[in-house]
Design an enzyme around this catalytic site. Structure first.
Site, PDB file in Angstrom:
ATOM      1  N   CYS A   1       0.831  -1.252   0.144  1.00 47.11           N
ATOM      2  CA  CYS A   1       0.063  -0.200  -0.021  1.00 47.11           C
ATOM      3  C   CYS A   1       0.830   1.139  -0.041  1.00 47.11           C
ATOM      4  CB  CYS A   1      -1.098  -0.066   1.147  1.00 47.11           C
ATOM      5  SG  CYS A   1      -0.177  -0.167   2.860  1.00 47.11           S
TER       6      CYS A   1
ATOM      7  N   HIS B   1      -2.299   0.509   7.063  1.00 46.45           N
ATOM      8  CA  HIS B   1      -2.687   0.711   5.724  1.00 46.45           C
ATOM      9  C   HIS B   1      -2.095   2.289   5.427  1.00 46.45           C
ATOM     10  CE1 HIS B   1      -4.559   0.111   1.966  1.00 46.45           C
ATOM     11  NE2 HIS B   1      -5.385   0.951   1.989  1.00 46.45           N
TER      12      HIS B   1
ATOM     13  N   ASP C   1      -8.050   5.852  -2.438  1.00 47.61           N
ATOM     14  CA  ASP C   1      -7.134   4.636  -1.884  1.00 47.61           C
ATOM     15  C   ASP C   1      -6.790   4.124  -3.191  1.00 47.61           C
ATOM     16  OD1 ASP C   1      -6.188   2.646  -0.935  1.00 47.61           O
ATOM     17  OD2 ASP C   1      -7.788   1.898   0.469  1.00 47.61           O
TER      18      ASP C   1
END
Length: 670
Positions: free
Chosen positions: A421, A465, A481
């Site tokens: 991520c 994250h 995202d």
């Protein structure tokens, strides 16, 4: 094995009691091996084994000339290992060695009790390092065995079997438990944990930091350590909305993202946030595990700062919630968050320039690609163009991305195309800034696991994250995202749904057995939920029982006592318990003894009361000498007393008709 057990069972009393004390001390010392130097644990184990061999073989204790140099050498070893003889760790090591060496110096009964009391004190020191429910249960068992060993040394005559002594000790602890619980909940508490901070509270712990570089989040995702637990007032929101906001990163040096420098942040915290919200807020309670940092986590977007006991919460211009002091103990706080919001949507943020800055050199291909995006007039379309590229150009979401060189963004976007991520969030923000759109990296946690047994949502370090925020006109700061464009299952099902975790101990299939990848057997999954619920309950009601919670409980108790219904129910309960006790006592009275009491009462009414120190046969002789009874009544009373005396003091036979005979004789005494 059976022969050895039979030999131990047939040992003399003193040897059996000594071995029981050794076993109790070993159970107390065993948890300390996790933090003591290896040589201390080895020396203690050898000392206890030496004492057990002396006991079994019946040999003499070692002389003081041998023990004194050994104790002095151990003390020098503690000094060398800890560079001091003072403090918690060195003091515990010295106490452990003292208990072990004292085993070789037990010559009198007083020495036995000294060892027992030292072990009781050593039980408390285990809570300096670990305060979990497993440690508490192990220490309760240790106390039970120590009580049993202490009781064994105190019997003067025949000693009951070990099982009876163990049950007797358990009853003693059971009688003390209500008082201990009352003292725990009602006795005035000091601020902070009851036993002080655990051993790792002040050290480095796994968790988010103020920097993000390639590989940092991937390493953090391997940890199953709990970050915090959440209890929602109602139903929890969908997993896609569970973004727990943490540090916001804005400075980039070509490889590492960090928070905006302190000099550029001065005065920003005092400005009022332009936040507009819609709908009802989600209300929930967060129980944060200690990580020795200052971050408070909440769903985007928190309504206001939570109240934090014995600390002060702060809100930054980037909507980061922090505390004034590092969080070194478990912390609970209430939060209300709006899922639908607009942040600084009215006009371009006054600090927009800092969210557009890029390094002067490096990553030329990504910089050129971002500048080419400026040809698209609509900023929202620029965002969609990059996300479509992530979806269509065969990017891979992986825990093991290849190493990147100096131009990390170029190496990722146009080379490896494999990352976690932090790779996607960092590259996306770089492209957005090059395209003229204010952007920043947000780190925190995404998702969590609901425990159906207690309703708590557990967020682990593996849920760490990173995502992005871009500023768009009339929409303000918008969460984007990029990871969801490549691996949407990461947001929908968690990290385990997107990337299978590494199997424990490298054994394939073991992850599914223990349930870390969501494929556990149902009964193992229920067992894991039950263990998690028990651990959470222990944390909530024991380790996190703060002075504030105690005051709340006392206030509720006082309010309940002022209510007339509680005293009424307590009175009814007391009456019921008294009746049960009375009936139980009546059932416990032997019928023969009851008939004897009835005879003594009847003779007392006839002026022949029995003295308190008078036995049945002496009582019979005095009745005959008094001459107050008729011959038939006197004969019946004397036969009654002789039969009762034989039943009470002589070896009892199986006379099933004794009570019937005594009842007939009692009826003849007039």
């Amino acid at each position: 094995m059976k022969a050895a057990l039979a030999r131990i069972a047939n040992l003399p009393r003193d040897k059996a009691d000594t071995l029981l004390l050794l076993a109790s001390a070993l159970l107390v010392l065993l948890p300390h091996t996790a933090h003591l130097p290896w040589w201390v644990s080895l020396l203690c184990g050898a000392t206890l084994a030496w004492r057990a061999a002396i006991t079994l073989q019946g040999k003499r204790m070692p002389p003081s000339l041998l023990l004194l140099p050994l104790a002095f050498a151990a003390m020098l070893g503690v000094m060398h290992s800890y560079q001091t003889l003072l403090g918690r760790d060195a003091g515990v090591a010295m106490l452990v060695l003292l208990v072990a060496f004292k085993m070789l110096e037990m010559h009198a009964r007083r020495d036995l009790f000294v060892v027992v009391f030292l072990c009781f004190f050593l039980v408390l020191t285990n809570f300096f390092y670990e305060q979990g429910i497993v440690t508490a249960l192990l220490m309760a068992l240790s106390v039970l065995l120590l009580f049993t060993a202490q009781m064994s040394f105190q019997f003067a005559g025949a000693v009951p079997p070990l099982r009876e002594r163990f049950l007797m000790s358990a009853r003693m602890l059971g009688l003390a438990a209500p008082l201990a619980l009352a003292l725990f909940f009602l006795f005035p508490r000091i601020q902070g944990p009851l036993w002080g901070l655990p051993g790792d509270a002040g050290g480095a712990r796994t968790g988010l930091s103020e920097t993000m570089a390639p590989g940092m989040m991937a390493n953090l995702a391997q940890s199953q350590e709990v970050a915090f637990r959440v209890r929602f007032d109602g139903a929890p929101p969908p997993r896609e909305q569970l973004y727990w906001r943490g540090p916001v990163l804005g400075d980039y040096d070509g490889r590492t993202w960090t928070r905006v420098g302190a000099a550029r942040r001065q005065g920003l915290e005092d400005r009022r946030l332009a936040l507009s919200v819609a709908g009802e807020p989600l209300r929930y309670e967060v129980t944060l595990e200690p990580a020795n940092n200052r971050w408070l986590f909440a769903l985007e977007m928190p309504e206001r700062l939570p109240g934090v006991a014995s600390n002060a919460a702060q809100l930054s211009a980037e909507v980061e919630m922090t505390t004034l002091l590092p969080i070194a103990a478990r912390l609970r706080y209430q939060v209300a968050s709006f899922v639908h919001y607009r942040l600084q949507a009215d006009a371009l943020p006054f600090d927009a320039d800092q969210w557009l800055q890029l390094p002067a050199d490096g990553n030329p291909r990504a910089l050129m690609a971002g500048m080419q995006l400026r040809a698209i007039p609509d900023p929202a379309r620029r965002v969609d163009t990059v996300l479509r590229g992530f979806r269509s150009e065969h990017y891979v979401y992986t825990l093991d991305p290849p190493l990147l060189g100096r131009d990390a963004v170029d190496g990722f976007l146009y080379g490896s195309r494999a990352g976690f991520c932090e790779h996607y969030a960092g590259a996306f923000v770089f492209l957005m800034r090059a395209a003229g759109i204010p952007a920043r990296v947000v780190t925190g946690y995404q998702g969590g696991e609901i425990n159906p047994l207690d309703g708590y949502l557990t967020v682990r370090q593996s849920d760490a994250h990173a995502w992005a925020e871009v500023w768009l006109a009339r929409r303000g700061w918008v969460r984007i995202d990029p990871t969801a464009a490549v691996a949407p299952e990461r947001v929908q099902r968690g990290m385990a749904g997107a990337v299978p975790p590494r199997p424990p101990f490298g054994i394939e299939g073991l992850g599914g057995l223990v349930g870390i990848d969501g494929a556990a057997h149902p009964w193992l999954l229920q067992l894991r939920y039950a263990a998690g619920a028990m651990n959470n309950g222990w944390n909530q009601w024991v380790l996190n029982y703060t002075p504030q919670r105690q005051r709340g409980m006392v206030d509720r108790l006082q309010a309940a006592l002022l209510d007339w219904r509680l005293p009424l129910w307590l009175g009814i309960l007391a009456i019921v318990l008294l009746l049960v006790r009375t009936l139980r006592r009546r059932r416990e009275v032997d019928p023969v003894d009851a008939l004897y009491s009835a005879l003594c009462t009847r003779l007392s009414r006839l002026g022949l009361a029995r003295s308190a120190d008078e036995g049945p046969r002496a009582y019979a002789a005095r009745i005959a000498a008094a001459g107050r009874l008729a011959p038939e009544a006197l004969a019946a009373a004397q036969e009654f007393l002789h039969r009762y005396s034989s039943w009470r003091y002589a070896p009892r036979g199986a006379d099933a008709h004794l009570a019937t005979t005594l009842k007939r004789l009692l009826s003849q005494v007039r």
